[in-house]
Structures are given as C-alpha cells and as structure tokens.
Motif scaffolding. Structure first.
Motif, PDB file in Angstrom:
ATOM      1  N   ASN A  99      -5.324  15.761 -24.827  1.00  0.00           N
ATOM      2  CA  ASN A  99      -5.426  14.802 -25.935  1.00  0.00           C
ATOM      3  C   ASN A  99      -4.060  14.153 -26.210  1.00  0.00           C
ATOM      4  OD1 ASN A  99      -5.164  14.485 -29.173  1.00  0.00           O
ATOM      5  ND2 ASN A  99      -7.199  13.929 -28.510  1.00  0.00           N
ATOM      6  N   LYS A 100      -3.789  13.086 -25.440  1.00  0.00           N
ATOM      7  CA  LYS A 100      -2.472  12.425 -25.550  1.00  0.00           C
ATOM      8  C   LYS A 100      -2.261  11.803 -26.921  1.00  0.00           C
ATOM      9  CE  LYS A 100      -4.140   9.872 -22.258  1.00  0.00           C
ATOM     10  NZ  LYS A 100      -4.135   9.192 -21.002  1.00  0.00           N
ATOM     11  N   GLU A 101      -3.402  11.478 -27.614  1.00  0.00           N
ATOM     12  CA  GLU A 101      -3.279  10.828 -28.923  1.00  0.00           C
ATOM     13  C   GLU A 101      -2.480  11.698 -29.906  1.00  0.00           C
ATOM     14  OE1 GLU A 101      -6.096  11.142 -27.160  1.00  0.00           O
ATOM     15  OE2 GLU A 101      -7.345   9.338 -27.284  1.00  0.00           O
ATOM     16  N   VAL A 110      -1.837  17.864 -19.216  1.00  0.00           N
ATOM     17  CA  VAL A 110      -3.000  17.720 -18.337  1.00  0.00           C
ATOM     18  C   VAL A 110      -3.066  16.298 -17.774  1.00  0.00           C
ATOM     19  CG1 VAL A 110      -5.536  17.635 -18.346  1.00  0.00           C
ATOM     20  CG2 VAL A 110      -4.348  19.551 -19.434  1.00  0.00           C
ATOM     21  N   ASP A 111      -2.597  15.331 -18.532  1.00  0.00           N
ATOM     22  CA  ASP A 111      -2.608  13.937 -18.083  1.00  0.00           C
ATOM     23  C   ASP A 111      -1.938  13.876 -16.697  1.00  0.00           C
ATOM     24  OD1 ASP A 111      -3.278  11.324 -18.500  1.00  0.00           O
ATOM     25  OD2 ASP A 111      -1.990  11.039 -20.261  1.00  0.00           O
ATOM     26  N   SER A 112      -2.585  13.211 -15.745  1.00  0.00           N
ATOM     27  CA  SER A 112      -2.131  13.305 -14.346  1.00  0.00           C
ATOM     28  C   SER A 112      -0.698  12.793 -14.174  1.00  0.00           C
ATOM     29  CB  SER A 112      -3.081  12.534 -13.428  1.00  0.00           C
ATOM     30  OG  SER A 112      -3.199  11.196 -13.854  1.00  0.00           O
ATOM     31  N   GLU A 113      -0.335  11.729 -14.911  1.00  0.00           N
ATOM     32  CA  GLU A 113       1.008  11.150 -14.767  1.00  0.00           C
ATOM     33  C   GLU A 113       2.069  12.133 -15.264  1.00  0.00           C
ATOM     34  OE1 GLU A 113      -1.592   9.823 -16.184  1.00  0.00           O
ATOM     35  OE2 GLU A 113      -2.045   8.019 -15.012  1.00  0.00           O
ATOM     36  N   HIS A 114       1.774  12.811 -16.352  1.00  0.00           N
ATOM     37  CA  HIS A 114       2.750  13.713 -16.964  1.00  0.00           C
ATOM     38  C   HIS A 114       2.828  15.016 -16.202  1.00  0.00           C
ATOM     39  CE1 HIS A 114       1.475  10.597 -19.602  1.00  0.00           C
ATOM     40  NE2 HIS A 114       2.677  10.649 -20.158  1.00  0.00           N
ATOM     41  N   LEU A 154      -3.751  -0.049 -22.964  1.00  0.00           N
ATOM     42  CA  LEU A 154      -3.145   0.709 -24.064  1.00  0.00           C
ATOM     43  C   LEU A 154      -2.965   2.164 -23.634  1.00  0.00           C
ATOM     44  CD1 LEU A 154      -2.046   0.578 -26.935  1.00  0.00           C
ATOM     45  CD2 LEU A 154      -4.290   1.287 -27.762  1.00  0.00           C
ATOM     46  N   ASN A 155      -3.858   2.614 -22.739  1.00  0.00           N
ATOM     47  CA  ASN A 155      -3.694   3.980 -22.222  1.00  0.00           C
ATOM     48  C   ASN A 155      -2.307   4.163 -21.610  1.00  0.00           C
ATOM     49  OD1 ASN A 155      -4.634   6.661 -21.379  1.00  0.00           O
ATOM     50  ND2 ASN A 155      -4.587   5.812 -19.309  1.00  0.00           N
ATOM     51  N   LYS A 156      -1.830   3.163 -20.896  1.00  0.00           N
ATOM     52  CA  LYS A 156      -0.502   3.287 -20.261  1.00  0.00           C
ATOM     53  C   LYS A 156       0.596   3.243 -21.321  1.00  0.00           C
ATOM     54  CE  LYS A 156      -1.227   4.106 -16.889  1.00  0.00           C
ATOM     55  NZ  LYS A 156      -1.420   5.457 -16.271  1.00  0.00           N
ATOM     56  N   PHE A 167       0.238   4.396 -24.317  1.00  0.00           N
ATOM     57  CA  PHE A 167       0.184   5.745 -24.899  1.00  0.00           C
ATOM     58  C   PHE A 167       0.899   6.739 -23.990  1.00  0.00           C
ATOM     59  CE2 PHE A 167      -3.883   5.323 -27.760  1.00  0.00           C
ATOM     60  CZ  PHE A 167      -3.177   4.487 -28.602  1.00  0.00           C
ATOM     61  N   GLU A 168       0.743   6.550 -22.679  1.00  0.00           N
ATOM     62  CA  GLU A 168       1.376   7.501 -21.747  1.00  0.00           C
ATOM     63  C   GLU A 168       2.899   7.362 -21.745  1.00  0.00           C
ATOM     64  OE1 GLU A 168      -2.468   8.203 -18.868  1.00  0.00           O
ATOM     65  OE2 GLU A 168      -0.729   7.221 -18.004  1.00  0.00           O
ATOM     66  N   ILE A 169       3.413   6.170 -21.995  1.00  0.00           N
ATOM     67  CA  ILE A 169       4.869   5.991 -22.122  1.00  0.00           C
ATOM     68  C   ILE A 169       5.358   6.753 -23.356  1.00  0.00           C
ATOM     69  CG2 ILE A 169       6.681   4.283 -22.642  1.00  0.00           C
ATOM     70  CD1 ILE A 169       5.139   2.319 -20.796  1.00  0.00           C
TER      71      ILE A 169
HETATM   72 MG    MG Z   1      -3.283   9.427 -17.342  1.00  0.00          MG
END
Ligand code: MG
Ligand code: NDP
Length: 378
Positions: A117-119, A142-146, A209-211, A213-215
C-alpha cells in the motif's frame, strides 16, 4: 494480511501455499468481498478473519465459526488486529488511505511490514519515518520498482547514490495523443499492457500518478533527495528500476513482470526463494527501450516533485482527491482528463499543514475528499 482478496493478497497467498513450512497467514482480511474471504479462510485456516464492511459480519461469522476461526468486522477491528502477538509481519495490500491507520499501529508495536500500500507513504511518509526511528519495525517494499531499488542498494553506501531511475511501462496511453487521452473510457484505461492489477492502481498507471506516487514512495523509503529521483519509460517492463552511483555505474534489477518475485523477496525479508517466477530469457526480447516521460500528456507525473517540494499535507490532499476522482471516473461520472483537473483544484483549495501529526492527516484527508466531491457534484 490486509487485503487478502485483492491482486497482491492472492499472489501472496500463492507463495504461502507453496511454503507452508515457512509461512502461515494468521489473519486474513478484506473490504467487502465476503464470499472470497470465506473461501480463502476455509483453505488457509487463519486464526482470525476480518471484514471491513460491518453489515457483512453475520455472514462471515456463520460460515467460519463452525471451523473454529474467529471473526471480526469494521475498520477499527481491522486496524487493531495487526497488534496481535501471533503476527510477525503485516502485509499492507488494501487500496488507498485505508492502509495508513493499521500501518501506524503495526509500527507502534514493532511489527515488520511488507508494504504494498504505497498510499501510506505518499500520504504520511514523514510521519511513518518518524515512527520507525523509535520502533524495531522494518519496512520491506512489495512495489516492484522499490524492491528492485532495494536489491540494487544491497551492499552499497547510500552516500554514493547519484540517482534512482524508476521505470514506468507508460500505461495504455503511452502512444496516444493528448486529445484522445482526455476522452479515454474506463474500458480503455483498465487495459494495462503489462500488469494485471486492481482497478484503482490500473487507473493510476494510466494517468501516471502511480509513477508520481512511486517517486514519493522512493524518497521516503530510501531517503534520497527528490531531485535525484527520476522516472524513465520502459514499455517492456523487464528492467524494474535502476540505481546510478557516483562513479557512473548503473545497477538494474531485471526479471519477467510478475509480482510474485517482489512479494516473495519482501515476505522472506530479502530472502531468495527458489522457483518464484519464470526465468528471464533475454533472447526472447528483441529490444529493451527507454524514453523520457512526457509530462505535457501526463501532467499527474509532475505532481511528485511538486508535492515533495511543498511537503506537509500536499501529497495527502493529492491522494484523497485522486481516490474520489478515480472512483468517479470508473462510475463514468467524469472524463479521464478530469482526474488531473480535480486533483489540481482540490490541491489549490484544501487547507495545508506544514508539519502535520496523525490527526492533521485525518482532517486533511477528509477535507480534500469533501472538496473533490464538491467539484464533481456528488
Ligand atoms: Mg510499481
Ligand atoms: P485490489 O483492488 O486488487 O485489492 C484490494 C484489497 O484491499 C482487497 O482485498 C479489498 O477487499 C481490500 N480493501 C479495499 N478497500 C478496503 C478498505 N477500505 N478496508 C479494508 N480492505 C479494503 O488492489 P491491489 O492488490 O492491486 O493493490 C493493493 C495495494 O498494493 C495498492 O495500494 C496498490 O497501489 C499496491 N500495489 C499493487 C500492485 C499490483 O500488482 N496489484 C503492484 C504494486 C503496488 P475486497 O476484495 O473485499 O474489495
């Protein structure tokens, strides 16, 4: 497991099913899909099953009591269950703002977190980091990028990092002209080219916006300055992210696009389990390409650096407005292009707290939702 019935929840249960000697889900929870939760509880035999929607409690109780499985309902029960003694790790795989309270409570009692839950970090990353300082909890992304960045950073000194390069598939509208994007339908936006995910994150990927959020997530997880974090469009989704170091070396983590891999790496606290995902055969991919993202066509992407620069409750407001706008878009009340406009108007009109505590996030989240609903007319 917060969000056991969702995309991340089910893929996590795949891993738990394959490794009963290592993992057991002691608590399963869901929002409203009670039949799915009952079926998962029958199979995985948790100690406790929790449903967020209170009116569904009798159904859950009647189905699971004969099996000796405890049941509970409501957001308070959901947030409290993470504190139980038989919980070693909390998987946060609910959608949106709902992840914040249970994560705060889990950190307060020293539980490790597998964070999908990146939020939570978007809304309150500064608060979460403050709480982590006095807790034994660790966060495993868990987010694949992180997960990719965490893998690239193993054995490295953070002071030698010059940039984090977060890859983005570009979503379904990567090659669409702006006028066509503005009028895209939910059907168009839900067709993600590479990942099969829940509806909300799929729309966030389409707006990019997902990206953004990932930043923000990467900034809070790794403590790297915002100006050193960039998004790079990589349509094949094979390179999951990269880290550039002071000497010019760039490390990347590659793999087939399959969330089982980052989930397994987080659950095992950076353990490499055998046979988690299909092996990558690079010869199957004629080309791996990289492009600069286009913030003119995807204005949501620019919100990341804006929010990090402004700080305080800015990202909390963006998240709240987006949750309302995405739900309205999926209900066909607004156009795709309106999602950004509603976020921008909500950000311009919602109160701002520069050094927020938990209660400020609660208040700003509620205010931003009200304002966004007002702009939509609901
Ligand atoms: Mg991701
Ligand atoms: P889904 O929509 O597939 O699943 C969400 C889960 O959370 C469901 O179990 C749902 O229950 C539950 N839930 C939803 N709202 C609430 C609530 N208010 N209270 C309690 N439970 C709730 O989402 P995803 O699995 O795709 O995403 C989960 C999180 O992981 C998101 O933050 C997303 O950004 C992140 N993430 C997802 C990725 C993916 O590949 N899917 C990749 C990277 C990050 P019910 O089934 O009853 O509705």
């Amino acid at each position: 497991m917060l969000g056991a019935t969702g995309s991340i929840g089910r893929q996590t249960l795949d891993i738990i099913r394959q490794h009963p000697e290592r993992y057991h889900a002691t608590i399963l929870s869901a929002g409203s899909r009670v039949d799915e939760l009952i079926n998962l509880a029958r199979e995985h035999r948790p100690r406790l099953a929790v449903i967020a929607r209170e009116e569904l409690y009798p159904k859950l109780h009647d189905a699971l009591a004969p099996l000796g499985i405890e049941t509970a309902a409501g957001p308070t029960a959901l947030a409290a269950c993470v504190e139980a003694d038989d919980v070693d790790m909390v998987l946060t795989a609910t959608v949106g703002y709902s992840g914040l309270e249970p994560t705060v409570r889990a950190i307060a009692v020293g539980k490790d977190i597998a964070l999908a839950n990146k939020e939570t970090l978007v809304v309150a990353g500064t608060l979460i980091n403050r709480l982590l300082k006095t807790s034994s909890s660790k966060i495993y992304p868990v987010d694949s990028e992180h997960s990719a960045i965490a893998q690239c950073l193993r054995g490295e000194d953070l002071a030698s990092v010059s940039r984090l390069l977060i890859t983005a598939s570009g979503g379904p509208f990567r090659t669409w002209p702006a006028e066509k994007i503005a009028k895209a339908t939910p059907y168009d936006a839900l067709k993600h080219p590479k990942w099969h995910m829940g509806a909300k994150i799929t729309i966030d990927s389409a707006t990019m916006l997902n990206k953004a959020f990932e930043i923000i997530e990467a900034h809070h997880l790794f403590g790297i300055a915002p100006e050193r974090i960039e998004a790079v469009v990589h349509p094949q989704s094979i390179v999951h992210s990269m880290v550039e170091f002071a000497d010019g070396a760039v490390k990347a983590q590659l793999g087939v696009p399959d969330m089982h891999l980052p989930i397994s790496y987080a659950l095992g606290e950076n353990l490499r389990m055998a046979d988690v995902a299909k092996p990558l055969r690079l010869e199957d991919y004629a080309m791996l390409t990289f492009e600069r993202p286009d913030t003119a066509r995807f204005p949501c992407l620019a919100l990341a650096h804006h929010c990090l620069q402004v700080g305080g409750t800015a990202a909390c407001t963006v998240n709240a407005a987006n949750e309302i706008a995405v739900a309205a878009f999926l209900d066909e009340r607004i156009n795709f292009g309106d999602i950004y406009n509603i976020i921008e108007r909500t950000l311009a009109t919602t109160s701002f707290v520069a050094a927020p505590g938990y209660d400020d996030y609660v208040a700003i989240n509620a205010e931003a939702r009200r304002r966004a609903q007002g702009f939509i007319g609901i």
